[in-house]
Design a protein around this motif. Structure first.
Motif, PDB file in Angstrom:
ATOM      1  N   ARG A  97      -8.654  10.399  -0.877  1.00 23.47           N
ATOM      2  CA  ARG A  97      -8.818   9.170  -1.648  1.00 23.47           C
ATOM      3  C   ARG A  97      -9.164   9.485  -3.106  1.00 23.47           C
ATOM      4  NH1 ARG A  97     -12.355   5.935  -3.829  1.00 23.47           N
ATOM      5  NH2 ARG A  97     -14.087   7.312  -3.294  1.00 23.47           N
ATOM      6  N   VAL A 141      -5.083   4.437  -6.642  1.00 24.27           N
ATOM      7  CA  VAL A 141      -6.034   3.441  -6.128  1.00 24.27           C
ATOM      8  C   VAL A 141      -6.421   2.459  -7.227  1.00 24.27           C
ATOM      9  CG1 VAL A 141      -8.380   3.134  -5.223  1.00 24.27           C
ATOM     10  CG2 VAL A 141      -6.911   4.949  -4.316  1.00 24.27           C
ATOM     11  N   LEU A 194      -9.342  -0.510   1.366  1.00 25.80           N
ATOM     12  CA  LEU A 194      -9.156   0.673   2.202  1.00 25.80           C
ATOM     13  C   LEU A 194     -10.220   0.662   3.308  1.00 25.80           C
ATOM     14  CD1 LEU A 194      -7.560   3.279   2.571  1.00 25.80           C
ATOM     15  CD2 LEU A 194      -9.181   4.417   1.040  1.00 25.80           C
ATOM     16  N   VAL A 227     -11.558   2.598   6.595  1.00 30.19           N
ATOM     17  CA  VAL A 227     -11.511   3.890   7.280  1.00 30.19           C
ATOM     18  C   VAL A 227     -12.407   3.841   8.534  1.00 30.19           C
ATOM     19  CG1 VAL A 227     -11.920   6.365   7.068  1.00 30.19           C
ATOM     20  CG2 VAL A 227     -11.115   5.049   5.070  1.00 30.19           C
ATOM     21  N   LEU A 234      -1.079   8.217   3.337  1.00 35.48           N
ATOM     22  CA  LEU A 234      -1.925   7.301   2.577  1.00 35.48           C
ATOM     23  C   LEU A 234      -1.285   6.954   1.225  1.00 35.48           C
ATOM     24  CD1 LEU A 234      -4.555   5.750   2.583  1.00 35.48           C
ATOM     25  CD2 LEU A 234      -5.697   7.747   1.605  1.00 35.48           C
ATOM     26  N   LEU A 289       0.085   3.119  -0.299  1.00 35.70           N
ATOM     27  CA  LEU A 289      -0.272   2.495  -1.579  1.00 35.70           C
ATOM     28  C   LEU A 289       0.961   2.268  -2.449  1.00 35.70           C
ATOM     29  CD1 LEU A 289      -3.511   4.519  -2.418  1.00 35.70           C
ATOM     30  CD2 LEU A 289      -3.330   2.242  -1.404  1.00 35.70           C
ATOM     31  N   VAL A 308      -5.159  -1.274   3.716  1.00 33.56           N
ATOM     32  CA  VAL A 308      -4.760  -0.056   4.424  1.00 33.56           C
ATOM     33  C   VAL A 308      -5.859   0.300   5.431  1.00 33.56           C
ATOM     34  CG1 VAL A 308      -4.084   2.355   4.196  1.00 33.56           C
ATOM     35  CG2 VAL A 308      -3.495   0.734   2.371  1.00 33.56           C
ATOM     36  N   HIS A 309      -5.453   0.479   6.707  1.00 30.66           N
ATOM     37  CA  HIS A 309      -6.369   0.893   7.788  1.00 30.66           C
ATOM     38  C   HIS A 309      -6.101   2.352   8.119  1.00 30.66           C
ATOM     39  CE1 HIS A 309      -7.869  -3.162   8.892  1.00 30.66           C
ATOM     40  NE2 HIS A 309      -6.659  -3.560   8.487  1.00 30.66           N
ATOM     41  N   ASP A 343      -0.510  -0.340   7.047  1.00 37.00           N
ATOM     42  CA  ASP A 343      -0.600  -1.097   5.783  1.00 37.00           C
ATOM     43  C   ASP A 343       0.080  -2.457   5.936  1.00 37.00           C
ATOM     44  OD1 ASP A 343       2.301  -1.056   4.928  1.00 37.00           O
ATOM     45  OD2 ASP A 343       1.947   1.098   4.919  1.00 37.00           O
TER      46      ASP A 343
END
Length: 848
Positions: free
Chosen positions: A712, A719, A726, A728, A751, A755, A766-767, A783
């Protein structure tokens, strides 16, 4: 001139001869002058003049001419046209009706009041006239003579003004419009022309003339314009009647105008310039004067009233002449061009507008001979050209010619360029009496064109050194504007055979191979097309050849965003394809050997030996293929780095104005972008090969939460720009046993894709989830982005597959992830729906 040449017969006097002799005697003793005129006709069978074939003795005394003088009416007595006598003769001859005409003739050295009678006889016009030189004039006649004298002065002033206008009509901005091409499309029209036409500027520009003025069609203007376009010879018209629709009504107008051909740099006529003035009021005034003269001849009692009316018309004509002169001088002074009128053989400057004064540093010009006023032109060809135009009357056109001038009147010479016209002007008898100069300063345009040509030459040299094939195809027929040596080598053509010709005329053999349809699709959608290892069947030196190419078709746009051309960048990969095909051939041989092995148990030992040999060959071939692929990707780095250096050198050498030009800047940006993408592709290709050949990475215990946080932070720029939510949740498997670098590559690619491919219509969510069992670890990244349809999902993990071209990338990341996961004994799956989102599920085995 004998009226009849018939002689008497031997038997006695012939009555016809006697009558003819009597008629001849009557003509000889007549105190009335008798003329015999023969009409001369023009192209449209209209009378344009009369030939004087006979004068009786009384006429010889009055005119001071012999019996058979010859010559024409307008040549000997040009004043008859202004006095109305010529029009009277034309009317009597054309209608066949006898007529009388009284005129105070004050032209051509005569000053008498004449009574004229005329009658047509077959193809002749018989005219009888007497003058009043031997009689005392009545007060009314004296008043009429005085009125006519004043009218003559007024008419002479009007005619002088019209001659001045005629001298300037060739180029002067009075009423001005330009027409281009065979349909006479209006490119420019000034307010005076718009007023004459009764149209607005918005209605006029870029409209064919006879769509703009449909009422003008059929009045002869089409033929006149076509004649000027075809011959390049100017056409001048005076007081031409026309019908024009203005403000909802049809008006009859009279125009003086000049049709002047416009020429391109190669001398070809491309259009017509019209210079026009509206002389309706003058024509109507003259018509009224003629009508008054006719009325005067028939009704003597109205003489006094006629004198008053003619005086009023004279004053009106003088006022109109004054107004025209003022308008003319104002228009010339405000014209955007440089205008000057030179008179006499020494080219004395009679008139010069502000633009002409400005280009010579506002020095005194008017009244001086041109050579004295601008001495710095000595030694340059301009004085000689002025002399030639004055002597021959032929117009000279100069286009983008160099001129050395003292523009500041300080003695400092400057090198400039000008486009100009030297046009002869003529007096009332058609003799050259001066030269009209009409010029434009085109220095900036010439220098800009030269600089642009130099830049294009530099770009051409750069393309010639490029290690890839480059071409540019313009227009609907894909005309070849650019093709570097690499492209010509693929085509098997020379530059002379290819440049400035339609692509499918250069390569007719590829017309049915699908390339035209690909170009049409790129031009229609604006989406680039990328292709790999496409077989191109061409003719090299007349022999069929197959070339395998990787290529990109990319649209090129103008400043308005319209696609005007398509750029092609290609690479010949025939050797790589041939190498791979040799490997396939080796595999086929191995299969054949295996068949022989099973079919021939008796020769088992020999078959095993052959199989071992084939396996060794296959191993060497695979090693050679890996080495070739790695070498190719490595060796391409040097030329593409050189190309980037050349491009950077070009950018640094370009002047800032050119670098940011609306046409040059997008090309530089596209070239740099292509180089960047090529470098990234080579880097990733090298990574793939290195990954394939590298030993397996050792597995370690990895903290998944720390790894996700590190990724990240690495994606912080993405981001910040997307502002995602986000979520997590990796508590279910806090530590994994896996190669750290490979696990990080999986998380990073999935990831970053979540994005980059977000839906701009909603906030990204986003998971990141993870769960473990005794045998497997399942990592899921989901996503709410753009999503994929079924056809896109089927191509998702292919090499160089890009499913959303608006996002930068090369289609390598997911291909690498799939290899990493499968090499570790795991699987990767995707579920997606357009407009909803995408979820990737990675299942990894738990080490025993």
């Amino acid at each position: 001139m004998e009226i009849c040449s018939t002689a008497p017969t031997a038997g006695g006097a012939d009555p016809l001869f006697a009558a003819a002799g009597l008629f001849q005697a009557v003509l000889n003793v007549s105190l009335t002058a008798i003329q015999l005129w023969r009409p001369l006709f023009g192209l449209n069978d209209e009378v344009v003049d009369f030939s004087l074939d006979y004068l009786n003795p009384a006429g010889q005394r009055m005119a001071g001419l012999p019996e058979q003088p010859g010559g024409t009416l307008l040549a000997r007595f040009p004043g008859t046209q202004a006095a109305g006598t010529f029009g009277f003769y034309c009317q009597v001859f054309t209608t066949g009706e006898p007529g009388r005409f009284d005129v105070n003739y004050q032209h051509d050295g005569f000053d008498n009041y004449y009574h004229i009678a005329a009658q047509r006889h077959e193809e002749w016009l018989v005219v009888s006239f007497t003058d009043t030189a031997d009689h005392n004039r009545t007060p009314v006649e004296e008043a009429l003579r005085a009125s006519q004298a004043r009218e003559q002065i007024a008419r002479a002033e009007v005619e002088r003004q019209q001659r001045e206008l005629q001298r300037l009509f060739e180029q002067a901005p009075v009423g001005l419009a330009t027409f281009h091409g065979p349909h006479c499309v209006v490119q420019m029209a000034n307010p005076a022309v718009l007023h004459m036409w009764g149209r607005t500027l918005e209605q006029t520009l870029d409209t064919p003339l006879f769509e703009l003025l449909p009422e003008a069609a059929g009045q002869g203007f089409e033929e006149l314009l076509a004649g000027v376009m075809a011959t390049g010879v100017p056409y001048v018209a005076y007081e031409l009647p026309a019908f024009i629709d203005r403000a909802g009504r049809r008006d009859t107008v009279y125009w003086n105008f000049v049709y002047q051909p416009q020429r391109e740099a190669d001398g070809q006529v491309s259009g017509v310039t019209v210079v026009v003035t509206d002389v309706t009021e003058q024509v109507l005034a003259r018509q009224q004067v003629q009508e008054l003269n006719t009325e005067l001849a028939r009704v003597n009692q109205g003489l006094t009233a006629t004198v008053t009316d003619r005086t009023r018309l004279m004053n009106s004509a003088q006022a109109e002449a004054t107004g025209q002169r003022q308008r003319l001088h104002r228009l010339i002074a405000e014209a955007p061009a440089m205008i000057a009128v030179l008179t006499g053989p020494d080219h004395r400057i009679e008139l010069a507008n502000d633009g002409f004064h400005q280009v010579f540093g506002h020095r005194p010009l008017v009244g001086k001979p041109y050579r004295q006023a601008v001495p710095e032109l000595a030694g340059q060809p301009f004085f000689d050209r002025l002399d030639a135009v004055y002597q021959t009357g032929e117009t000279y056109y100069g286009v983008d010619e160099p001129v050395t001038l003292d523009r500041t009147n300080s003695g400092r010479l400057e090198h400039t360029y000008a486009t100009y016209t030297y046009q002869a002007t003529r007096d009332a008898r058609g003799r050259v009496d001066g030269v009209l100069i009409f010029a434009y300063d085109v220095t900036q345009q010439v220098l800009a064109r030269r600089e642009r040509d130099a830049q294009l030459l530099q770009v051409g040299e750069l393309l010639a050194q490029a290690p890839v094939a480059v071409g540019v195809f313009a227009g609907p027929d894909y005309r070849v504007e650019v093709c570097n040596p690499g492209m010509l080598a693929i085509w098997g053509r020379t530059a002379e055979q290819a440049l400035n010709r339609p692509l499918f005329e250069v390569l007719p053999e590829i017309r049915d191979q699908g390339f035209e349809e690909l170009l049409d699709e790129v031009g229609r959608t604006g989406v680039p097309h990328v292709a790999h290892e496409v077989a191109l069947r061409v003719l090299h030196a007349g022999q069929p050849a197959t070339v395998h190419v990787n290529f990109v078709y990319h649209p090129l746009r103008d400043p308005a965003g319209r696609i005007t051309a398509i750029a092609a960048v290609a690479n010949d990969v025939s050797e790589q394809v041939a190498a791979r095909q040799s490997v396939v051939g080796a595999n086929h041989k191995l299969a054949a050997l295996n068949d022989k092995l099973y079919a021939a148990n008796a020769a088992l030992a020999d078959a095993n030996e052959e199989l071992g040999t084939a396996n060794q060959q296959l191993t060497r071939a695979n090693a050679d293929l890996d080495s070739f692929a790695y070498t190719a990707s490595h060796d391409l780095h040097t030329p593409i780095t050189n190309l980037e250096g050349l491009l950077q050198a070009l950018v640094e050498q370009l002047p800032p104005a050119v670098r940011h030009d609306a046409e040059v800047h997008p090309l530089l940006r596209l070239m740099q972008g292509a180089i960047d993408r090529f470098q990234l592709t080579l880097t990733q290709l090298t990574d793939i090969i290195r990954e394939d050949n590298a030993p397996a990475q050792p597995a370690e215990s990895v903290d998944l939460a720390s790894l996700v946080e590190g990724v990240r932070l690495d994606l912080n720029g993405l981001v910040v720009s997307t502002q995602p939510q986000l979520l997590v949740d990796v508590a279910g498997c806090p530590r994994l046993t896996f190669a750290p670098r490979n696990l990080r590559s999986i998380v990073y690619n999935l990831l970053s894709n979540a994005l980059k491919y977000h839906d701009p219509a909603r906030k990204p969510i986003v998971h990141v989830r993870c769960k473990s069992t005794k045998k497997t670890t399942v990592l899921e990244i989901e996503d709410n982005g753009l999503g994929l349809d079924e056809s896109q999902q089927a191509r998702l993990f292919g090499l160089f597959q890009r499913l959303h071209p608006h996002v930068e990338g090369n289609g390598v990341g997911l291909y690498n992830i799939k290899k990493i996961v499968e090499n570790a004994g795991g699987t990767i799956a995707v579920r997606s729906q357009p407009g909803v989102g995408t979820a990737f599920t990675v299942t990894l085995p738990v080490p025993v």
